[in-house]
Design an enzyme around this catalytic site. Structure first.
Site, PDB file in Angstrom:
ATOM      1  N   GLN A   1      41.922  43.595  37.732  1.00  0.00           N
ATOM      2  CA  GLN A   1      41.838  42.206  37.268  1.00  0.00           C
ATOM      3  C   GLN A   1      41.863  41.276  38.477  1.00  0.00           C
ATOM      4  OE1 GLN A   1      42.453  41.175  33.701  1.00  0.00           O
ATOM      5  NE2 GLN A   1      41.775  39.178  34.390  1.00  0.00           N
ATOM      6  N   PHE A   2      40.695  41.078  39.113  1.00  0.00           N
ATOM      7  CA  PHE A   2      40.666  40.269  40.332  1.00  0.00           C
ATOM      8  C   PHE A   2      41.043  38.819  40.064  1.00  0.00           C
ATOM      9  CE2 PHE A   2      36.494  39.116  38.854  1.00  0.00           C
ATOM     10  CZ  PHE A   2      36.223  37.873  39.421  1.00  0.00           C
ATOM     11  N   THR A   3      40.847  38.325  38.843  1.00  0.00           N
ATOM     12  CA  THR A   3      41.176  36.931  38.552  1.00  0.00           C
ATOM     13  C   THR A   3      42.681  36.668  38.617  1.00  0.00           C
ATOM     14  OG1 THR A   3      41.220  37.299  36.159  1.00  0.00           O
ATOM     15  CG2 THR A   3      39.120  36.615  37.122  1.00  0.00           C
TER      16      THR A   3
END
Length: 146
Positions: free
Chosen positions: A78-80
């Protein structure tokens, strides 16, 4: 490295209507990787994910970790999660590790967790548009940093 963990009664992740990973009781961990992360953060996060005491003991207190509770783990990249949201109305992603750095570290985390919890780790697909479904138990949600 950050992980947003949610205690769940069940959780799953799909890509294009294909079920990639699903668990019963346990933890859903959304994992974000930062540019300075390396092997030390991977090992620390694996220990925290499996040992962080968010499950009830016989007295009803949050005193058991995932490994002690017999639960499962669903790891989702989950890069966000590591976005810069300090100013403006649009997130910035310079605080996230680039995919070519993040993917190997995420895979190391997956390998470490699988080694420590052999029958109980599922995952999605790195970099894919995923649809996660879950039933948050509690709700119980924590942000862990390694």
């Amino acid at each position: 490295m950050l992980a947003l963990i949610q205690r769940v009664s069940h959780a799953s992740v799909r890509v294009d209507d294909e079920l990639l990973g699903g668990i019963g009781p346990g933890l859903l961990a959304l994992v974000g990787i930062e540019p300075a992360d390396g092997e030390a953060q991977v090992e620390r996060m694996a220990q925290r994910l499996l040992g962080y005491r968010v499950f009830a003991d016989a007295q009803g207190r949050m005193n058991l970790g995932l490994a002690d509770s017999g639960g499962q783990l669903l790891l989702v990249s989950q890069f966000t999660l590591v976005a810069d949201t300090a100013s403006g109305m649009r997130p910035g992603f310079s605080t996230a590790a680039p995919p070519e750095q993040a993917e190997p570290l995420f895979n190391q985390l997956l390998d470490s967790c699988t080694r420590l919890l052999p029958a109980g780790v599922e995952t999605g697909r790195f970099g894919a548009h995923m649809v996660a479904s879950l039933a948050n138990d509690g709700p119980v949600t924590f942000l862990l940093r390694a």
